[in-house]
Design an enzyme around this catalytic site. Sequence first.
Site, PDB file in Angstrom:
ATOM      1  N   LYS A  23       0.854  -1.180   0.000  1.00  0.00           N
ATOM      2  CA  LYS A  23       0.000   0.000   0.000  1.00  0.00           C
ATOM      3  C   LYS A  23       0.893   1.234   0.000  1.00  0.00           C
ATOM      4  O   LYS A  23       1.839   1.301   0.766  1.00  0.00           O
ATOM      5  CB  LYS A  23      -0.882  -0.033   1.257  1.00  0.00           C
ATOM      6  CG  LYS A  23      -2.303   0.342   1.000  1.00  0.00           C
ATOM      7  CD  LYS A  23      -3.234   0.040   2.142  1.00  0.00           C
ATOM      8  CE  LYS A  23      -4.426   0.971   2.026  1.00  0.00           C
ATOM      9  NZ  LYS A  23      -5.555   0.561   2.815  1.00  0.00           N
ATOM     10  N   GLU A  79     -19.873  -6.313   8.922  1.00  0.00           N
ATOM     11  CA  GLU A  79     -20.900  -5.584   9.678  1.00  0.00           C
ATOM     12  C   GLU A  79     -21.948  -6.516  10.262  1.00  0.00           C
ATOM     13  O   GLU A  79     -22.429  -6.310  11.386  1.00  0.00           O
ATOM     14  CB  GLU A  79     -21.568  -4.535   8.782  1.00  0.00           C
ATOM     15  CG  GLU A  79     -20.691  -3.318   8.472  1.00  0.00           C
ATOM     16  CD  GLU A  79     -19.657  -3.557   7.370  1.00  0.00           C
ATOM     17  OE1 GLU A  79     -19.696  -4.629   6.729  1.00  0.00           O
ATOM     18  OE2 GLU A  79     -18.805  -2.670   7.155  1.00  0.00           O
ATOM     19  N   ARG A 120     -25.888  -2.884   5.834  1.00  0.00           N
ATOM     20  CA  ARG A 120     -25.453  -4.256   5.559  1.00  0.00           C
ATOM     21  C   ARG A 120     -26.011  -5.264   6.558  1.00  0.00           C
ATOM     22  O   ARG A 120     -26.059  -6.444   6.294  1.00  0.00           O
ATOM     23  CB  ARG A 120     -23.921  -4.315   5.682  1.00  0.00           C
ATOM     24  CG  ARG A 120     -23.170  -4.041   4.444  1.00  0.00           C
ATOM     25  CD  ARG A 120     -23.106  -5.295   3.600  1.00  0.00           C
ATOM     26  NE  ARG A 120     -22.799  -4.967   2.227  1.00  0.00           N
ATOM     27  CZ  ARG A 120     -21.601  -5.063   1.680  1.00  0.00           C
ATOM     28  NH1 ARG A 120     -20.600  -5.513   2.370  1.00  0.00           N
ATOM     29  NH2 ARG A 120     -21.424  -4.741   0.425  1.00  0.00           N
TER      30      ARG A 120
HETATM   31  C1  LIG Z   1     -19.084  -2.744   3.690  1.00  0.00           C
HETATM   32  C2  LIG Z   1     -17.956  -1.781   3.888  1.00  0.00           C
HETATM   33  N1  LIG Z   1     -17.428  -1.596   5.109  1.00  0.00           N
HETATM   34  C3  LIG Z   1     -16.415  -0.723   5.282  1.00  0.00           C
HETATM   35  C4  LIG Z   1     -15.905  -0.013   4.238  1.00  0.00           C
HETATM   36  C5  LIG Z   1     -14.827   1.042   4.454  1.00  0.00           C
HETATM   37  N2  LIG Z   1     -13.577   0.672   3.771  1.00  0.00           N
HETATM   38  C6  LIG Z   1     -13.211   1.230   2.605  1.00  0.00           C
HETATM   39  S1  LIG Z   1     -11.771   0.655   2.035  1.00  0.00           S
HETATM   40  C7  LIG Z   1     -11.581  -0.349   3.344  1.00  0.00           C
HETATM   41  C8  LIG Z   1     -10.376  -1.217   3.458  1.00  0.00           C
HETATM   42  C9  LIG Z   1     -10.292  -2.158   2.328  1.00  0.00           C
HETATM   43  O1  LIG Z   1      -9.152  -2.949   2.463  1.00  0.00           O
HETATM   44  P1  LIG Z   1      -8.662  -3.807   1.250  1.00  0.00           P
HETATM   45  O2  LIG Z   1      -9.828  -4.476   0.604  1.00  0.00           O
HETATM   46  O3  LIG Z   1      -7.579  -4.697   1.727  1.00  0.00           O
HETATM   47  O4  LIG Z   1      -8.107  -2.750   0.213  1.00  0.00           O
HETATM   48  P2  LIG Z   1      -6.789  -1.831   0.335  1.00  0.00           P
HETATM   49  O5  LIG Z   1      -7.261  -0.468   0.701  1.00  0.00           O
HETATM   50  O6  LIG Z   1      -5.889  -2.437   1.343  1.00  0.00           O
HETATM   51  O7  LIG Z   1      -6.201  -1.840  -1.019  1.00  0.00           O
HETATM   52  C10 LIG Z   1     -12.653  -0.214   4.241  1.00  0.00           C
HETATM   53  C11 LIG Z   1     -12.787  -0.927   5.523  1.00  0.00           C
HETATM   54  C12 LIG Z   1     -16.499  -0.222   2.985  1.00  0.00           C
HETATM   55  N3  LIG Z   1     -16.097   0.454   1.905  1.00  0.00           N
HETATM   56  N4  LIG Z   1     -17.500  -1.108   2.833  1.00  0.00           N
END
Ligand SMILES: Cc1ncc(C[n+]2csc(CCOP(=O)(O)OP(=O)(O)O)c2C)c(N)n1
Length: 626
Positions: A279, A365, A393
Amino acid sequence: MTYPLLETIHDPADLRGFDRRQLKQLADELRGFLIESVSKTGGHLSSNLGTVELTIALHHVFNTPEDRIVWDVGHQSYGHKILTGRREAMARLRTLGGISGFPRRSESVYDTFGTAHSSTSISAALGMAVAARAKGEQRHVVAVIGDGAMSAGMAFEAMNNAGVSDVDLLVILNDNDMSISQAVGGMNRYLARLVSGQAYVSARKAAEKLLSSIPRLGELAKKVEVHAKGMVVPSTLFEQFGFNYIGPIDGHDLDSLVPTLKNIRELKGPQFLHIVTRKGQGYKLAEADPILYHGVSRFEPAVGIAESKPAGKTSFTQVFGDWLCDMAQQDSRVVGITPAMREGSGLVRFAAEFPDRYFDVGIAEQHAVTFAAGLACEGMKPVLAIYSTFLQRAYDQLIHDVLIQNLPVLFALDRSGLVGADGATHHGAFDLSYLRCIPNITVMVPADENECRQMLYTGITLDTPAAVRYPRGSGMGVAVQQEMAALAVGKAEVRREGRRVAILAFGPLLKAALEAGEELNATVVNMRFVKPMDDALVAQLARSHDLLVTVEDNMIEGGAGSAVAESLTAQGQEARMLHLGLPDRFVDHGDQGQLLAQAGLSRDGILSSVRARLAELPQTPAARVA
Ligand SMILES: Cc1ncc(C[n+]2csc(CCOP(=O)(O)OP(=O)(O)O)c2C)c(N)n1
């Protein structure tokens, strides 16, 4: 920095003929462009820097848009946007009228599926692949999902279905060992072991141990191991689901990404490619602190994000975080839960001060709500910090696991109302409607920071389910009292006595309502509770005023205004009413204040709606006197 190669790309077809050297140059330029562009507009940075090579390789190898790419969450799709004709539009990313920070079908044919809430990509991609097969169309469908998003149940529901579907589907797991903050849970540990090769070693050891307890089989196993690895080494979890597992490979190395994708393109059936990325890759400051650079406001790339924010008003999120720490200090039964939103929900301090009572359950969630219910069954006091939009959700868990059983879970609903730049997928526009129709819950809407703290306290002392919903950002700037005192449940507060018009304000729009009320010489009430409603006051206001105006930052449909109307109807009380709230359409992204004004919820908006309605009313004796 200049972008000579990037500027020649108006469509992914322009990069299909590039050789490996050109692709690498393009990756450098795209990375530079992303840093420059996001530093001016704000938005998601670390995740986009981590997927530069993957984005280029996908558009190079696959025939997009004929082949479909579904980006999970979609916060890492900026590179994709830039390569698919939206390089210049990036200047207006996430602004009113500008492009969205997430993929949107209405924005481009390359955005095959609208995302923003996580863990939907495999399901959607599977649907597309099944449809292609049904229609006899030859195309590849690719879902790109992060290791954080992979922690949600929905991703596994899709894997469970896709693995036995026999369609041509490629799932790419972009594993950077991070969610917004550190990735958590058993899946995270499993992936780490896969990447380090430990999964193979420990599985072999376990198998050896088992087999050596049967002496003759142990000998046999040693002999055949080299030839029949599968006999002693269980395959990966993903293979057990029915996918062909490939990887892990370095997701920043175009020399391995491109040929691997080309090979996979020729394979039939469900494929699973595990890539490892970092990242923030390529921007030292983001590599060092990917959490800080996950979502950014404007900053100076050469300097980075300023260390301390300028002293301003306390945000509602911070009020919640401080309250939770104080409450946990007083009551050892209090625990805090977050579905992967430690920073956004204001739990950084709580996590540090109460590590044993802090639970990051991953992007899950539904599980978070039922986990809280279980804790409550055993006498704990669970506080679930969750964004309004993400509680959507877990609606059945809310009803079935918490409210039917009347369990004392406190829901701290952050980002209610209009959130601004994240747009339609993230606005907390529905919570009052979806909460108030369920029995057993107390629903509170603080108008200011101090009220937020007191309502959280009220909620936790009730010993029944309660929700406090508060907006993104700060409020009126009211000083927060350290002392906590429970409010009288279902009692509103008259803030201003006026004539003819009564404005009933729910939550932070009280400020605009008071300003409009001043101008109109109207009565203004801080309603505080949506459920239970202050029936007596509402009926009395209806009797003493010509017009009741309800103001909320929730949908008008089924919202707080509807609750007032229902209360009056139930009491046999007639009233002329005007409901102000969010319109019956999805509100786009933009500046929070601008969006509120557009919805007619600023001081001026309220004034003009009320004046227009007053002009339609017959003159009453009271009005003539006034
Ligand atoms: C249902 C839901 N819960 C929480 C989020 C908030 N959220 C956005 S990005 C993220 C992290 C995602 O991590 P990852 O899939 O590993 O992607 P990265 O940013 O590490 O590339 C979160 C928790 C969301 N978008 N959707």
